[in-house]
Every structure is written in structure tokens, then in C-alpha cells.
Design a protein around this motif. Structure first.
Motif, PDB file in Angstrom:
ATOM      1  N   GLU A  43       9.507  -2.827   0.665  1.00 41.51           N
ATOM      2  CA  GLU A  43       9.142  -1.892  -0.403  1.00 41.51           C
ATOM      3  C   GLU A  43       8.339  -2.633  -1.466  1.00 41.51           C
ATOM      4  OE1 GLU A  43      12.723   0.043  -1.754  1.00 41.51           O
ATOM      5  OE2 GLU A  43      12.974   1.093   0.149  1.00 41.51           O
ATOM      6  N   GLY A  44       7.230  -2.038  -1.874  1.00 41.66           N
ATOM      7  CA  GLY A  44       6.319  -2.656  -2.833  1.00 41.66           C
ATOM      8  C   GLY A  44       5.172  -3.387  -2.160  1.00 41.66           C
ATOM      9  N   SER A  45       5.271  -3.639  -0.873  1.00 45.58           N
ATOM     10  CA  SER A  45       4.200  -4.312  -0.127  1.00 45.58           C
ATOM     11  C   SER A  45       3.164  -3.287   0.323  1.00 45.58           C
ATOM     12  CB  SER A  45       4.765  -5.010   1.108  1.00 45.58           C
ATOM     13  OG  SER A  45       5.739  -5.949   0.754  1.00 45.58           O
ATOM     14  N   HIS A  46       2.026  -3.790   0.755  1.00 42.11           N
ATOM     15  CA  HIS A  46       0.981  -2.910   1.292  1.00 42.11           C
ATOM     16  C   HIS A  46       1.263  -2.667   2.772  1.00 42.11           C
ATOM     17  CE1 HIS A  46      -2.999  -1.336   2.334  1.00 42.11           C
ATOM     18  NE2 HIS A  46      -3.063  -1.009   1.041  1.00 42.11           N
ATOM     19  N   ILE A  47       0.996  -1.472   3.224  1.00 39.88           N
ATOM     20  CA  ILE A  47       1.273  -1.078   4.607  1.00 39.88           C
ATOM     21  C   ILE A  47       0.521  -1.944   5.617  1.00 39.88           C
ATOM     22  CG2 ILE A  47      -0.489   0.736   4.678  1.00 39.88           C
ATOM     23  CD1 ILE A  47       2.969   0.778   6.396  1.00 39.88           C
ATOM     24  N   SER A  48      -0.642  -2.454   5.232  1.00 37.21           N
ATOM     25  CA  SER A  48      -1.416  -3.290   6.161  1.00 37.21           C
ATOM     26  C   SER A  48      -0.654  -4.565   6.520  1.00 37.21           C
ATOM     27  CB  SER A  48      -2.780  -3.636   5.559  1.00 37.21           C
ATOM     28  OG  SER A  48      -2.621  -4.385   4.370  1.00 37.21           O
ATOM     29  N   LEU A  50       2.634  -4.809   6.757  1.00 36.00           N
ATOM     30  CA  LEU A  50       3.676  -4.407   7.704  1.00 36.00           C
ATOM     31  C   LEU A  50       3.091  -4.160   9.088  1.00 36.00           C
ATOM     32  CD1 LEU A  50       6.667  -3.737   8.108  1.00 36.00           C
ATOM     33  CD2 LEU A  50       6.143  -1.388   7.473  1.00 36.00           C
ATOM     34  N   ILE A  51       1.953  -3.520   9.141  1.00 38.28           N
ATOM     35  CA  ILE A  51       1.290  -3.263  10.430  1.00 38.28           C
ATOM     36  C   ILE A  51       0.903  -4.579  11.087  1.00 38.28           C
ATOM     37  CG2 ILE A  51      -0.770  -2.282  11.513  1.00 38.28           C
ATOM     38  CD1 ILE A  51      -0.543   0.028   9.486  1.00 38.28           C
ATOM     39  N   GLN A  52       0.476  -5.536  10.263  1.00 33.12           N
ATOM     40  CA  GLN A  52       0.135  -6.851  10.789  1.00 33.12           C
ATOM     41  C   GLN A  52       1.360  -7.526  11.399  1.00 33.12           C
ATOM     42  OE1 GLN A  52      -1.410  -9.476   7.762  1.00 33.12           O
ATOM     43  NE2 GLN A  52      -3.115 -10.060   9.087  1.00 33.12           N
ATOM     44  N   LYS A  53       2.531  -7.298  10.795  1.00 32.65           N
ATOM     45  CA  LYS A  53       3.770  -7.919  11.269  1.00 32.65           C
ATOM     46  C   LYS A  53       4.355  -7.183  12.486  1.00 32.65           C
ATOM     47  CE  LYS A  53       7.322 -10.732  10.609  1.00 32.65           C
ATOM     48  NZ  LYS A  53       7.255 -12.151  10.728  1.00 32.65           N
ATOM     49  N   LEU A  54       4.421  -5.850  12.437  1.00 34.03           N
ATOM     50  CA  LEU A  54       5.079  -5.066  13.485  1.00 34.03           C
ATOM     51  C   LEU A  54       4.148  -4.514  14.550  1.00 34.03           C
ATOM     52  CD1 LEU A  54       7.609  -2.920  11.382  1.00 34.03           C
ATOM     53  CD2 LEU A  54       8.022  -5.068  12.574  1.00 34.03           C
ATOM     54  N   GLY A  55       2.872  -4.492  14.273  1.00 36.50           N
ATOM     55  CA  GLY A  55       1.941  -3.844  15.179  1.00 36.50           C
ATOM     56  C   GLY A  55       1.745  -2.388  14.756  1.00 36.50           C
ATOM     57  N   PRO A  56       0.932  -1.647  15.474  1.00 37.05           N
ATOM     58  CA  PRO A  56       0.672  -0.262  15.064  1.00 37.05           C
ATOM     59  C   PRO A  56       1.935   0.598  15.153  1.00 37.05           C
ATOM     60  CG  PRO A  56      -0.313  -0.711  17.201  1.00 37.05           C
ATOM     61  CD  PRO A  56       0.218  -2.005  16.689  1.00 37.05           C
ATOM     62  N   ASP A 142      -2.166   5.010  -2.057  1.00 34.51           N
ATOM     63  CA  ASP A 142      -2.855   3.730  -2.268  1.00 34.51           C
ATOM     64  C   ASP A 142      -2.424   2.661  -1.259  1.00 34.51           C
ATOM     65  OD1 ASP A 142      -0.301   3.146  -3.161  1.00 34.51           O
ATOM     66  OD2 ASP A 142      -0.936   2.304  -5.089  1.00 34.51           O
ATOM     67  N   GLY A 143      -1.478   2.996  -0.332  1.00 37.06           N
ATOM     68  CA  GLY A 143      -1.058   2.066   0.722  1.00 37.06           C
ATOM     69  C   GLY A 143       0.198   1.281   0.396  1.00 37.06           C
ATOM     70  N   THR A 144       0.831   1.562  -0.740  1.00 30.63           N
ATOM     71  CA  THR A 144       2.049   0.842  -1.131  1.00 30.63           C
ATOM     72  C   THR A 144       3.278   1.520  -0.523  1.00 30.63           C
ATOM     73  OG1 THR A 144       1.006   0.306  -3.248  1.00 30.63           O
ATOM     74  CG2 THR A 144       3.375  -0.012  -3.095  1.00 30.63           C
ATOM     75  N   ILE A 145       4.131   0.714   0.074  1.00 26.53           N
ATOM     76  CA  ILE A 145       5.381   1.231   0.641  1.00 26.53           C
ATOM     77  C   ILE A 145       6.352   1.465  -0.505  1.00 26.53           C
ATOM     78  CG2 ILE A 145       7.322   0.735   2.177  1.00 26.53           C
ATOM     79  CD1 ILE A 145       5.384  -1.161   3.716  1.00 26.53           C
ATOM     80  N   TYR A 146       6.857   2.702  -0.626  1.00 32.79           N
ATOM     81  CA  TYR A 146       7.797   2.977  -1.708  1.00 32.79           C
ATOM     82  C   TYR A 146       9.206   3.290  -1.212  1.00 32.79           C
ATOM     83  CZ  TYR A 146       7.150   8.044  -0.955  1.00 32.79           C
ATOM     84  OH  TYR A 146       7.111   9.309  -0.420  1.00 32.79           O
ATOM     85  N   LEU A 147       9.412   3.479   0.092  1.00 25.64           N
ATOM     86  CA  LEU A 147      10.751   3.752   0.598  1.00 25.64           C
ATOM     87  C   LEU A 147      10.840   3.351   2.062  1.00 25.64           C
ATOM     88  CD1 LEU A 147      13.570   5.079   0.159  1.00 25.64           C
ATOM     89  CD2 LEU A 147      12.569   7.197   0.972  1.00 25.64           C
ATOM     90  N   ALA A 148      11.916   2.646   2.397  1.00 26.86           N
ATOM     91  CA  ALA A 148      12.210   2.312   3.798  1.00 26.86           C
ATOM     92  C   ALA A 148      13.441   3.107   4.186  1.00 26.86           C
ATOM     93  CB  ALA A 148      12.470   0.820   3.938  1.00 26.86           C
ATOM     94  N   HIS A 149      13.393   3.703   5.371  1.00 21.95           N
ATOM     95  CA  HIS A 149      14.485   4.566   5.794  1.00 21.95           C
ATOM     96  C   HIS A 149      14.744   4.341   7.276  1.00 21.95           C
ATOM     97  CE1 HIS A 149      17.070   8.071   5.747  1.00 21.95           C
ATOM     98  NE2 HIS A 149      16.383   8.628   6.715  1.00 21.95           N
ATOM     99  N   LEU A 150      16.026   4.338   7.641  1.00 22.22           N
ATOM    100  CA  LEU A 150      16.438   4.170   9.027  1.00 22.22           C
ATOM    101  C   LEU A 150      17.077   5.459   9.496  1.00 22.22           C
ATOM    102  CD1 LEU A 150      16.842   2.138  11.364  1.00 22.22           C
ATOM    103  CD2 LEU A 150      19.012   1.515  10.323  1.00 22.22           C
ATOM    104  N   MET A 151      16.646   5.954  10.651  1.00 22.73           N
ATOM    105  CA  MET A 151      17.170   7.223  11.134  1.00 22.73           C
ATOM    106  C   MET A 151      17.360   7.147  12.645  1.00 22.73           C
ATOM    107  SD  MET A 151      15.528  10.918  10.388  1.00 22.73           S
ATOM    108  CE  MET A 151      14.951  11.616  11.905  1.00 22.73           C
TER     109      MET A 151
END
Length: 153
Positions: A43-48, A50-56, A142-151
């Protein structure tokens, strides 16, 4: 008479030892809490990043706040196949043991088989849980992650 008493005593002792061993397997709630805690660090990081880390992501969908929800799911093909249990020895009929050592060996073999089947079943349950998991990240425009959720679906 003394031999059969000794045999019963040894079997009871071994059964007690086998039943008191505990595994350090993480409970489902602990696993979820740890995973969610890790996800929250994004949270607070840019989505790019995360995509770089996890893949698409598996898929994206718009949210009601004008942003996007990025969803990652585990691809079943990426997991190793679940192997069927094959016993080391062919199944045999239960015959009364001829000696104390054969009784101990028979008991230990049965305990080994029981533990392998239990371990396989735990692995199978965990695999099903992983496949049902959705890791969701809510992202502002703007590409900022504001919430992480597990479902789980």
C-alpha cells in the motif's frame, strides 16, 4: 504371558509417543494474516512496482472510486502435480505378530502409512485453498495502491 504383557506395554508406549508429536504447520488463519500483512506492505507503492514483482495480473476490473482493481490468482498449471500415495509395501492382511520386534515393525509401518496419508491430505487441502485465493489490490487513477485485500471465491 510375560511376553504378551511386554508386547502390549511396548505398543501402548509407542502409540503414546506417536500421538504426542505435533507438527508446526501454520493454521489457516495464521497463513491468511501473514499473507495479508505482506500484501499490506505494498500500500502506497505504485502498481508498476507490484507488476514488476508478481508479473501481469490475472485480470483487472474498474472499481467504484474511479480506479482499478488488480487481481492475481494462482494458475493451477504452475503448481506441481499432486502425486497419488503409493505404499512402500503391498497391502497385506493383518496377521498376528510372531515376535515383539515384528509387532513393533508392524505398528511403525502402519503409523508411517497413516502419517503419509495425513500429510498428503493436508497438502491437498492447502493446494485447494491456494487455488481459490484472490490477491486483490485497489489502485487509484494515478497508479498508487491504496488497499490490499485477500479473498477466497
Amino acid at each position: 504371558m510375560l511376553k504378551s504383557f511386554f508386547l502390549i506395554l511396548v505398543v501402548i508406549f509407542l502409540a503414546g509417543c506417536a500421538s504426542t508429536t505435533t507438527t508446526t504447520r501454520m493454521s489457516d488463519d495464521e497463513f491468511d494474516a501473514k499473507l495479508l500483512k505482506t500484501m499490506k506492505t505494498w500500500e502506497g507503492s505504485h502498481i508498476s512496482q507490484l507488476i514488476q514483482k508478481l508479473g501481469p495480473p490475472t485480470y483487472k476490473t474498474p472499481d467504484e472510486a474511479g480506479g482499478t482493481i488488480y487481481i492475481w490468482m494462482i494458475d493451477p498449471a504452475s503448481l506441481p502435480p499432486l502425486r497419488e500415495y503409493t505404499p512402500l509395501y503391498p497391502p497385506s492382511t493383518q496377521t498376528p505378530p510372531r515376535s515383539v520386534s515384528s509387532a513393533i515393525n508392524q505398528f511403525l509401518h502402519q503409523e508411517t502409512v497413516r502419517r503419509r496419508i495425513q500429510s498428503r491430505n493436508q497438502h491437498k487441502e492447502f493446494r485447494q485453498k491456494i487455488l481459490a485465493m484472490k490477491r486483490m489490490f485497489y489502485v487509484r487513477s494515478d497508479g498508487t495502491i491504496y488497499l490490499a485485500h485477500l479473498m477466497y471465491h
